[in-house]
Design a protein around this motif. Structure first.
Motif, PDB file in Angstrom:
ATOM      1  N   TRP A 155       0.840  -1.199   0.000  1.00  0.00           N
ATOM      2  CA  TRP A 155       0.000   0.000   0.000  1.00  0.00           C
ATOM      3  C   TRP A 155       0.874   1.248   0.000  1.00  0.00           C
ATOM      4  O   TRP A 155       0.617   2.205  -0.725  1.00  0.00           O
ATOM      5  CB  TRP A 155      -0.902  -0.041   1.232  1.00  0.00           C
ATOM      6  CG  TRP A 155      -1.894   1.069   1.371  1.00  0.00           C
ATOM      7  CD1 TRP A 155      -1.820   2.093   2.250  1.00  0.00           C
ATOM      8  CD2 TRP A 155      -3.104   1.258   0.633  1.00  0.00           C
ATOM      9  NE1 TRP A 155      -2.911   2.921   2.115  1.00  0.00           N
ATOM     10  CE2 TRP A 155      -3.723   2.427   1.125  1.00  0.00           C
ATOM     11  CE3 TRP A 155      -3.720   0.560  -0.395  1.00  0.00           C
ATOM     12  CZ2 TRP A 155      -4.926   2.911   0.621  1.00  0.00           C
ATOM     13  CZ3 TRP A 155      -4.924   1.042  -0.883  1.00  0.00           C
ATOM     14  CH2 TRP A 155      -5.502   2.188  -0.383  1.00  0.00           C
ATOM     15  N   LEU A 156       1.947   1.224   0.772  1.00  0.00           N
ATOM     16  CA  LEU A 156       2.862   2.363   0.859  1.00  0.00           C
ATOM     17  C   LEU A 156       3.627   2.570  -0.445  1.00  0.00           C
ATOM     18  O   LEU A 156       3.692   3.676  -0.974  1.00  0.00           O
ATOM     19  CB  LEU A 156       3.840   2.164   2.014  1.00  0.00           C
ATOM     20  CG  LEU A 156       4.906   3.243   2.194  1.00  0.00           C
ATOM     21  CD1 LEU A 156       4.263   4.578   2.555  1.00  0.00           C
ATOM     22  CD2 LEU A 156       5.899   2.825   3.263  1.00  0.00           C
ATOM     23  N   THR A 157       4.201   1.492  -0.987  1.00  0.00           N
ATOM     24  CA  THR A 157       5.037   1.628  -2.179  1.00  0.00           C
ATOM     25  C   THR A 157       4.229   1.809  -3.459  1.00  0.00           C
ATOM     26  O   THR A 157       4.778   2.201  -4.474  1.00  0.00           O
ATOM     27  CB  THR A 157       5.984   0.425  -2.345  1.00  0.00           C
ATOM     28  OG1 THR A 157       5.206  -0.769  -2.474  1.00  0.00           O
ATOM     29  CG2 THR A 157       6.930   0.303  -1.167  1.00  0.00           C
ATOM     30  N   GLY A 158       2.922   1.545  -3.414  1.00  0.00           N
ATOM     31  CA  GLY A 158       2.089   1.701  -4.606  1.00  0.00           C
ATOM     32  C   GLY A 158       1.933   3.140  -5.045  1.00  0.00           C
ATOM     33  O   GLY A 158       1.654   3.407  -6.211  1.00  0.00           O
ATOM     34  N   GLY A 159       2.091   4.058  -4.127  1.00  0.00           N
ATOM     35  CA  GLY A 159       1.972   5.471  -4.463  1.00  0.00           C
ATOM     36  C   GLY A 159       0.558   5.995  -4.304  1.00  0.00           C
ATOM     37  O   GLY A 159      -0.407   5.248  -4.195  1.00  0.00           O
ATOM     38  N   ALA A 160       0.470   7.310  -4.288  1.00  0.00           N
ATOM     39  CA  ALA A 160      -0.810   7.977  -4.055  1.00  0.00           C
ATOM     40  C   ALA A 160      -1.839   7.668  -5.143  1.00  0.00           C
ATOM     41  O   ALA A 160      -3.019   7.487  -4.855  1.00  0.00           O
ATOM     42  CB  ALA A 160      -0.600   9.479  -3.939  1.00  0.00           C
TER      43      ALA A 160
END
Length: 67
Positions: free
Chosen positions: A45-50
């Protein structure tokens, strides 16, 4: 004497007598499982980007609205 299983009840905030859904409460094991799955999903979720997070939340909102 047997205690009734706890339930979760969602009511219409504009009309509290209107019960939207009533389901059995999930309990401690289900809560612990949900926390573990959230912890496992968090790095992606964090590395997927906004943009990816926004698209995922938009898809969830669309699915809820369709239901």
């Amino acid at each position: 004497m047997t205690a009734a299983a706890p339930t979760l009840t969602s009511r219409n905030p504009a009309d509290p007598s209107d019960v939207l859904v009533s389901i059995p409460a999930p309990g401690a094991f289900a809560a612990a499982d949900a926390v573990e799955r959230a912890r496992a999903a968090q790095p992606g979720w964090l590395t997927g980007g906004a943009a990816a997070r926004s698209a995922a939340l938009g898809a969830v909102a669309a699915a809820i609205e369709a239901a």
